[in-house]
Motif scaffolding. Structure first.
Motif, PDB file in Angstrom:
ATOM      1  N   PHE A   1      11.628 -12.755  -6.451  1.00  0.00           N
ATOM      2  CA  PHE A   1      10.794 -13.898  -6.808  1.00  0.00           C
ATOM      3  C   PHE A   1       9.611 -14.057  -5.838  1.00  0.00           C
ATOM      4  CE2 PHE A   1       9.843 -18.476  -6.768  1.00  0.00           C
ATOM      5  CZ  PHE A   1       9.525 -18.644  -8.108  1.00  0.00           C
ATOM      6  N   LEU A   2       9.895 -14.159  -4.573  1.00  0.00           N
ATOM      7  CA  LEU A   2       8.806 -14.333  -3.603  1.00  0.00           C
ATOM      8  C   LEU A   2       7.885 -13.112  -3.531  1.00  0.00           C
ATOM      9  CD1 LEU A   2      10.645 -16.250  -0.731  1.00  0.00           C
ATOM     10  CD2 LEU A   2       9.101 -17.147  -2.475  1.00  0.00           C
ATOM     11  N   PRO A   3       8.427 -11.866  -3.586  1.00  0.00           N
ATOM     12  CA  PRO A   3       7.510 -10.719  -3.612  1.00  0.00           C
ATOM     13  C   PRO A   3       6.571 -10.720  -4.815  1.00  0.00           C
ATOM     14  CG  PRO A   3       9.699 -10.009  -2.991  1.00  0.00           C
ATOM     15  CD  PRO A   3       9.827 -11.440  -3.394  1.00  0.00           C
ATOM     16  N   LEU A   4       7.068 -11.135  -5.991  1.00  0.00           N
ATOM     17  CA  LEU A   4       6.197 -11.164  -7.164  1.00  0.00           C
ATOM     18  C   LEU A   4       5.101 -12.221  -7.021  1.00  0.00           C
ATOM     19  CD1 LEU A   4       8.645 -10.601 -10.156  1.00  0.00           C
ATOM     20  CD2 LEU A   4       6.844  -9.081  -9.343  1.00  0.00           C
TER      21      LEU A   4
ATOM     22  N   LYS B   1      11.603  -6.761   3.159  1.00  0.00           N
ATOM     23  CA  LYS B   1      12.296  -5.667   2.473  1.00  0.00           C
ATOM     24  C   LYS B   1      12.457  -5.985   0.990  1.00  0.00           C
ATOM     25  CE  LYS B   1      16.447  -2.810   2.658  1.00  0.00           C
ATOM     26  NZ  LYS B   1      17.732  -2.560   3.362  1.00  0.00           N
ATOM     27  N   VAL B   2      12.008  -5.056   0.158  1.00  0.00           N
ATOM     28  CA  VAL B   2      12.081  -5.253  -1.296  1.00  0.00           C
ATOM     29  C   VAL B   2      12.635  -3.985  -1.925  1.00  0.00           C
ATOM     30  CG1 VAL B   2      10.199  -6.925  -1.385  1.00  0.00           C
ATOM     31  CG2 VAL B   2       9.700  -4.476  -1.555  1.00  0.00           C
ATOM     32  N   SER B   3      12.882  -4.073  -3.224  1.00  0.00           N
ATOM     33  CA  SER B   3      13.403  -2.908  -3.943  1.00  0.00           C
ATOM     34  C   SER B   3      12.319  -1.841  -4.071  1.00  0.00           C
ATOM     35  CB  SER B   3      13.887  -3.335  -5.332  1.00  0.00           C
ATOM     36  OG  SER B   3      12.784  -3.794  -6.105  1.00  0.00           O
ATOM     37  N   ALA B   4      12.781  -0.652  -4.443  1.00  0.00           N
ATOM     38  CA  ALA B   4      11.829   0.456  -4.584  1.00  0.00           C
ATOM     39  C   ALA B   4      10.822   0.171  -5.681  1.00  0.00           C
ATOM     40  CB  ALA B   4      12.593   1.756  -4.874  1.00  0.00           C
ATOM     41  N   GLU B   5      11.254  -0.474  -6.764  1.00  0.00           N
ATOM     42  CA  GLU B   5      10.327  -0.781  -7.845  1.00  0.00           C
ATOM     43  C   GLU B   5       9.231  -1.730  -7.379  1.00  0.00           C
ATOM     44  OE1 GLU B   5      13.559  -0.958  -7.966  1.00  0.00           O
ATOM     45  OE2 GLU B   5      14.214   0.511  -9.478  1.00  0.00           O
ATOM     46  N   VAL B   6       9.632  -2.782  -6.657  1.00  0.00           N
ATOM     47  CA  VAL B   6       8.639  -3.756  -6.161  1.00  0.00           C
ATOM     48  C   VAL B   6       7.736  -3.089  -5.128  1.00  0.00           C
ATOM     49  CG1 VAL B   6       8.328  -5.953  -4.962  1.00  0.00           C
ATOM     50  CG2 VAL B   6      10.141  -5.709  -6.667  1.00  0.00           C
TER      51      VAL B   6
ATOM     52  N   MET C   1       5.056  -1.343  -6.789  1.00  0.00           N
ATOM     53  CA  MET C   1       4.005  -2.231  -7.274  1.00  0.00           C
ATOM     54  C   MET C   1       3.011  -2.554  -6.154  1.00  0.00           C
ATOM     55  SD  MET C   1       4.395  -5.910  -9.185  1.00  0.00           S
ATOM     56  CE  MET C   1       5.289  -6.605  -7.786  1.00  0.00           C
ATOM     57  N   PHE C   2       3.536  -2.862  -4.975  1.00  0.00           N
ATOM     58  CA  PHE C   2       2.648  -3.146  -3.847  1.00  0.00           C
ATOM     59  C   PHE C   2       1.830  -1.907  -3.466  1.00  0.00           C
ATOM     60  CE2 PHE C   2       5.543  -6.756  -3.021  1.00  0.00           C
ATOM     61  CZ  PHE C   2       4.587  -7.756  -2.984  1.00  0.00           C
ATOM     62  N   ASP C   3       2.453  -0.742  -3.549  1.00  0.00           N
ATOM     63  CA  ASP C   3       1.688   0.486  -3.272  1.00  0.00           C
ATOM     64  C   ASP C   3       0.561   0.652  -4.278  1.00  0.00           C
ATOM     65  OD1 ASP C   3       3.357   0.994  -1.163  1.00  0.00           O
ATOM     66  OD2 ASP C   3       4.644   2.423  -2.258  1.00  0.00           O
TER      67      ASP C   3
END
Length: 396
Positions: free
Chosen positions: A194-197, A220-225, A228-230
């Protein structure tokens, strides 16, 4: 004219406000203002000539001053349009319209108007009516250029509006998807998703508004998130690269303009640049009744220097003259390399005695030159000095 000046001031103020709100169309606003000013000044110059032809002669100097001032402004506007209009609008039709303005107005109507204005007694057949019939048709390409640029700018702005609408819709869609997804998994994945999105959304909006500064640290977030940041980092870097390319294009345009007026070896003005400066100086001298002086000199036996010592020494001599003579002019007078070993100095508002004194200063400076590659070489020059008196009809 006072009403027109008020309208121009209003237009410029509105243009600044639009650029402040929508900087991506700043070039379009500037070009439309420039070509509008060119149309206004073309008409205004013709009006001054009509006033001159219909006046009793008491205000002749005033009208001539206005004509010269307007002509200089027209030439500046033409240089600006020639350098940027075609580069902004692709396809060639703007370039062709600019060429038509140069051919019909700047090479036709404008010289005709200046010839009428600066002739003390025009031919018997020249009056306000005949002048207007001859002058006005040359202004039509200026009007056509203004309409063409306005039309193209309108199309570009419409495209930007459509793109902005699409971006808004895309942003809204992305936000809705994010909100729906977060509503389902917020309790379980609040810290991991939630906060990363929300952070990613903020970065998307920041990029959309031109903020390309580095993103804040992400926990630290999941690989999918993380992917997205990358992806946002890649998008941010692409936008930075685009801005760098635009800056480089502007620098290249400035450099090309400088190179077109500069001698590559000495860094002095070249023949084309001094001819343009002389044309402007002569017009000003004719309007205000001023003298113009010229000092022309060339290096003695320059071919023999090249033959005896090599072309590298010859180049060193040319560079030394540019280096030694320049300070003698105090940056006041135009100094150019006119030919292979010929140099010229343009001296506005100069008497014959002052011109001769300047030539002597230049001669003495050249006599002091020493070339390390050829210690025994003495550099001398031969000089020609001429002064065009006020009210003279001599040409450049």
């Amino acid at each position: 004219f006072a009403a027109a000046d008020t309208a121009l001031e209003l237009r410029d103020r509105l243009g600044r406000e639009i650029v402040g709100d929508t900087p991506q169309i700043a070039t379009h606003i500037i070009l439309n203002n420039v070509v509008g000013r060119m149309r206004e000044d073309a008409g205004r110059l013709g009006s001054y000539v009509v006033m001159l032809l219909t006046s009793d002669g008491g205000q002749r100097d005033r009208f001539l001053g206005k004509i010269a001032e307007t002509q200089h402004r027209l030439q500046d506007l033409r240089r600006f349009l020639s350098g940027y209009a075609g580069a902004l609008f692709k396809g060639g039709d703007v370039d062709r319209a600019v060429d038509a303005v140069g051919e019909r107005y700047f090479s036709g109507s404008l010289p005709y108007a200046l010839g009428i204005a600066f002739t003390e007694h025009p031919g018997d057949g020249t009056n306000a009516d005949t002048f207007t019939r001859a002058y006005v048709p040359g202004m039509r390409p200026v009007e056509a250029l203004r309409e063409l640029i306005a039309s193209k700018s309108t199309s570009t702005i419409d495209d930007l509006r459509d793109q902005a609408s699409q971006l808004v819709l895309a942003s809204l869609l992305l936000s809705m998807v994010a909100i729906l997804a977060l509503a389902v998994i917020a309790i379980v994945f609040r810290d991991g998703l939630f906060l990363p999105l929300l952070t990613a959304r903020q970065q998307i909006l920041a990029i959309a508004h031109g903020d390309l500064s580095g993103p804040p640290a992400v926990w630290k977030v999941s690989a999918e998130v993380r992917g997205m940041f990358d992806g946002l980092d890649v998008l941010r870097e692409q936008q930075r690269q685009r801005l760098r390319l635009e800056d480089e294009q502007r620098r290249m345009a400035d450099q090309l303009r400088h190179l077109s007026q500069t001698d590559m070896l000495t860094g002095l003005l070249n023949r084309r640049a001094i001819n343009e400066a002389a044309a402007a100086t002569f017009i000003e001298a004719e309007v205000f009744g001023r003298s113009v002086g010229v000092v022309l000199f060339d290096i003695d036996h320059f071919k023999a220097i090249n033959d005896a010592h090599g072309h590298a020494v010859g180049d060193a001599v040319l560079l030394a003259i540019a280096r030694e003579v320049g300070p003698e002019l105090d940056g006041t007078f135009a100094f150019a390399r006119y030919g292979g070993e010929e140099f010229i100095v343009l001296l506005p508002q100069t008497t014959e005695a002052q011109a001769l004194a300047m030539a002597e200063r230049i001669r003495a400076a050249i006599a002091r030159i020493r070339i390390p590659q050829a210690p025994g070489l003495a550099v001398t020059s031969s000089f020609g000095v001429a002064v065009r008196p006020a009210e003279s009809s001599q040409t450049w």
